[in-house]
Design an enzyme around this catalytic site. Structure first.
Site, PDB file in Angstrom:
ATOM      1  CE  LYS A  54      -3.917  -2.227   2.343  1.00  9.89           C
ATOM      2  NZ  LYS A  54      -4.642  -2.486   3.598  1.00  9.89           N
ATOM      3  CD  GLN A  98      -3.478  -4.370   6.560  1.00  9.94           C
ATOM      4  OE1 GLN A  98      -3.547  -3.293   5.977  1.00  9.94           O
ATOM      5  NE2 GLN A  98      -3.983  -5.474   6.053  1.00  9.94           N
ATOM      6  CG  ASP A 121      -9.469   0.522   5.612  1.00  6.92           C
ATOM      7  OD1 ASP A 121      -9.239   0.055   4.486  1.00  6.92           O
ATOM      8  OD2 ASP A 121      -8.708   0.410   6.576  1.00  6.92           O
TER       9      ASP A 121
HETATM   10  N1  GUN Z   1      -7.065  -6.438   6.206  1.00  8.37           N
HETATM   11  C1  GUN Z   1      -7.527  -7.117   5.141  1.00  8.37           C
HETATM   12  N2  GUN Z   1      -8.158  -6.285   4.281  1.00  8.37           N
HETATM   13  C2  GUN Z   1      -8.081  -5.049   4.838  1.00  8.37           C
HETATM   14  C3  GUN Z   1      -8.527  -3.772   4.418  1.00  8.37           C
HETATM   15  O1  GUN Z   1      -9.155  -3.596   3.362  1.00  8.37           O
HETATM   16  N3  GUN Z   1      -8.235  -2.738   5.258  1.00  8.37           N
HETATM   17  C4  GUN Z   1      -7.566  -2.902   6.430  1.00  8.37           C
HETATM   18  N4  GUN Z   1      -7.354  -1.827   7.192  1.00  8.37           N
HETATM   19  N5  GUN Z   1      -7.137  -4.084   6.838  1.00  8.37           N
HETATM   20  C5  GUN Z   1      -7.389  -5.145   6.043  1.00  8.37           C
END
Ligand code: GUN
Length: 292
Positions: A54, A98, A121
């Protein structure tokens, strides 16, 4: 027949290029660089890879990112304190914690503590509510990635029967709401682990989206010939990364199919960048129009 593969990697690269131009324009107009604060609690190797990717995406489009890595035994209070600090920092536009977080931390409390305008998110209850009401502030990243993958490949949604397998808060549930909204106009069936005679339902799908987290769960006999099959799963197995769809079998039946990796995953990452730029636009326009 062999399905046409939907190349998420190439599409994500194209959207990143579009975004890089938009970020450049925003920086020229405002003098402000959009910025994402990412928080990683613990040492889960998969999460480390996700966050690293990311941040690389951010760099590629001109968004700055900071990473705060916290130990496995971080307390809830310490994590909430860090979130509060980011909420108050005018140089941070988007905040990402995350998931999953270690068990001593209450995920829902942490997600609800993120300022809704910085919740890139789209997990905060206010943002989920706005989505349900059809006036989203941000679209959640994976469902938005699925939507873009369909629309940019000219795969029509209106009037189509979309069957979603998996009712998670991150993918299945929000995707079912988005695709049924006025404007997209799909007819949606949301299936889950307790659905009776699942194959009978999945075989009715014009578009089958699988996000159940079980390797090779959907087999060729569950797919109507010619259907579009979107595989959201990423499972680490002894054979390497595999999706929730039995790729080799389903490929012979489906009309279109996403590979894993290289399907939905790259688009999910791109949608986070889209939301971070939106957050920067909103927060900066508020800052410059609010009298101090
Ligand atoms: N863990 C797995 N997918 C995601 C996501 O889309 N956002 C976040 N913050 N954690 C994740």
């Amino acid at each position: 027949m062999s399905a046409t593969l939907l190349d998420g990697k190439a599409l994500a690269a194209k959207i990143r290029q579009e975004l890089a131009e938009q970020v450049t324009r925003f920086v020229e107009q405002t003098g402000v660089t959009p910025s994402l604060a990412a928080v990683l609690v613990g040492s889960d190797p998969a999460s480390q890879v996700y966050v690293r990717n990311k941040r690389r995406d951010c760099r590629e489009v001109g968004i700055s990112s900071v990473l705060h890595e916290l130990p496995d035994d971080t307390s809830q209070a310490d994590l909430l304190g860090l979130v509060k600090q980011f909420n108050q920092d005018p140089q941070v536009h988007g905040i990402l914690v995350q998931l999953p977080v270690p068990p001593q931390i209450d995920t829902e409390r942490v997600l609800a503590a993120i300022h809704p305008q910085k919740d890139v998110d789209a997990f905060h209850p206010e943002n989920v509510g706005l989505l349900v009401q059809g006036r989203p502030r941000y679209l959640p990243c994976t469902p938005h990635g699925v939507q873009q993958l369909l629309q940019r490949n000219n795969l029509a949604l209106a009037g189509q029967h979309v069957v979603i397998v998996g009712r998670s808060d991150i993918v299945g549930k929000p995707l079912s709401i988005m695709l049924a909204q006025r404007g997209l106009d799909a007819t949606v069936t949301l299936c889950h682990s307790r659905t009776a005679d699942l194959p009978a339902i999945t075989r009715q799908a014009d578009i089958l989206v699988v996000a159940i987290g079980r390797p090779k769960f959907v087999t060729a006999d569950m797919v109507r010939p010619g259907a579009v099959v979107i595989d959201v799963g990423i499972n680490r197995t002894a054979d390497g990364l595999v999706g929730d769809v039995d790729f080799d079998g389903v490929r012979e039946v489906a009309g279109h199919l996403t590979p894993v990796p290289g399907g939905v995953g790259p688009l999910t990452r791109v949608m986070l960048l889209v939301n971070t730029l939106t957050a920067a636009r909103e927060l900066e326009s508020e800052r410059t129009t609010t009298p101090s």
